[in-house]
Design an enzyme around this catalytic site. Structure first.
Site, PDB file in Angstrom:
ATOM      1  N   ALA A  72       0.832  -1.203   0.000  1.00 20.42           N
ATOM      2  CA  ALA A  72       0.000   0.000   0.000  1.00 20.42           C
ATOM      3  C   ALA A  72       0.869   1.256   0.000  1.00 20.42           C
ATOM      4  O   ALA A  72       1.969   1.272   0.556  1.00 20.42           O
ATOM      5  CB  ALA A  72      -0.920   0.003   1.216  1.00 20.42           C
ATOM      6  N   GLY A 117       0.876  -5.601   0.667  1.00 18.72           N
ATOM      7  CA  GLY A 117      -0.032  -5.737  -0.472  1.00 18.72           C
ATOM      8  C   GLY A 117       0.655  -6.237  -1.726  1.00 18.72           C
ATOM      9  O   GLY A 117       0.019  -6.869  -2.584  1.00 18.72           O
ATOM     10  N   GLU A 120       0.654  -9.848  -1.322  1.00 18.42           N
ATOM     11  CA  GLU A 120      -0.736 -10.304  -1.465  1.00 18.42           C
ATOM     12  C   GLU A 120      -1.161 -10.379  -2.931  1.00 18.42           C
ATOM     13  O   GLU A 120      -1.913 -11.279  -3.317  1.00 18.42           O
ATOM     14  CB  GLU A 120      -1.667  -9.390  -0.675  1.00 18.42           C
ATOM     15  N   GLU A 140       2.339  -5.928   7.895  1.00 15.80           N
ATOM     16  CA  GLU A 140       1.295  -4.957   8.244  1.00 15.80           C
ATOM     17  C   GLU A 140       1.143  -4.677   9.736  1.00 15.80           C
ATOM     18  O   GLU A 140       0.897  -3.541  10.136  1.00 15.80           O
ATOM     19  CB  GLU A 140      -0.060  -5.412   7.664  1.00 15.80           C
TER      20      GLU A 140
END
Length: 266
Positions: A72, A117, A120, A140
């Site tokens: 992110a 992310g 991910e 995170e």
């Protein structure tokens, strides 16, 4: 290079290599950090790819030499109000689920950092090819959030509950060799070879029946986590969807005639 390139905004591109589509993360100045705008464009690109019947496989790549994707965009995140963060959430989710729900096989080509992310996005693919520079992890909790792009669900499915817990709770970064050992990535290749190898793997997959590929992916995904009896029913439904297809007729004919199949794709 490629047959064609279509851009989705400034930072996302789709390159076509025959029946293989390359979904390119191209935000070099931010190591492909996923901002609201980039998330929106990834979702747009995956929607277009999912609707394209000519696409048989997808490869997710990065143009940055030292990163696949660092997750992110925390600079942007720092500037968002609570209300803006709430509004951003569905856009962010759409990017990750867009990759996850592609109906064809998807291969990630990972080098350098694939964190949060970014990892991910790779986990949302079916197979992860990484080079020796890869560093992966879900850090995170170290910044006060949790993996929210599917990480808490995809990682345990890949490596088991206890290993996923250790990785998520420790927020640690894992180098390429350990990542391969733990099953965080599937194939380890020499430095700089991740894209080449991932495209080659996707091309080998794309030589097979388009109908078969989509049905096999559906069975693998829908059956995962079900008890065996229910899973076999999922498999049977997928088999029935291909058994009377043009692809099956062509595949059997080509096998018997000792020639390469010319798949009708239906």
């Amino acid at each position: 290079m490629s047959d064609s390139e279509h851009r989705f905004g400034e930072w996302v591109a789709v390159r076509r290599h025959g029946h293989v589509a390359e979904l390119v993360l191209d935000r070099p100045k931010a190591m492909n950090a996923v901002s609201t705008e980039m998330a929106r464009r990834i979702a747009e690109a995956t929607t277009a790819l999912a609707a394209d019947r000519d696409v048989r496989t997808v490869v997710l790549t990065s143009t940055h030499p030292r990163a696949f994707c660092v997750g992110a965009d925390l600079k942007e995140r720092n500037s968002l109000t609570d209300a803006e963060l709430v509004r951003q959430r569905p856009l962010a989710r759409a990017a990750y689920t867009g990759v996850l729900e592609l109906p064809v096989p998807v291969v990630a080509a990972v080098h350098g950092f694939a964190l949060g992310g970014g990892f991910e996005l790779a986990l949302s693919c079916d197979v992860i090819v990484a080079d020796t520079t890869a560093v992966v992890g879900l850090p995170e909790v170290s910044v006060g959030v949790i993996p929210g792009g599917g990480g808490t669900q995809l990682l345990p499915r890949r490596v088991g509950a206890a290993r996923a817990a250790e990785l998520v709770f420790s927020a640690r970064r894992v180098d390429a060799s350990e990542a391969r050992e733990l099953g965080l990535v599937d194939e380890l290749v020499p430095e700089g070879e991740d894209r080449t190898e991932a495209l080659a793997l996707a091309a080998r997959m794309a030589a097979n029946s388009p109908v078969g590929l989509r049905a096999a992916k559906r069975a693998l995904r829908l059956g995962h986590g079900l008890d065996l009896r229910a899973g076999l029913e999922v498999e049977d439904a997928a088999w029935r969807s291909v058994a009377f297809s043009g692809d099956r007729a062509e595949g059997v004919a080509a096998f018997n005639e000792k020639r390469k199949p010319d798949w009708p794709g239906e």
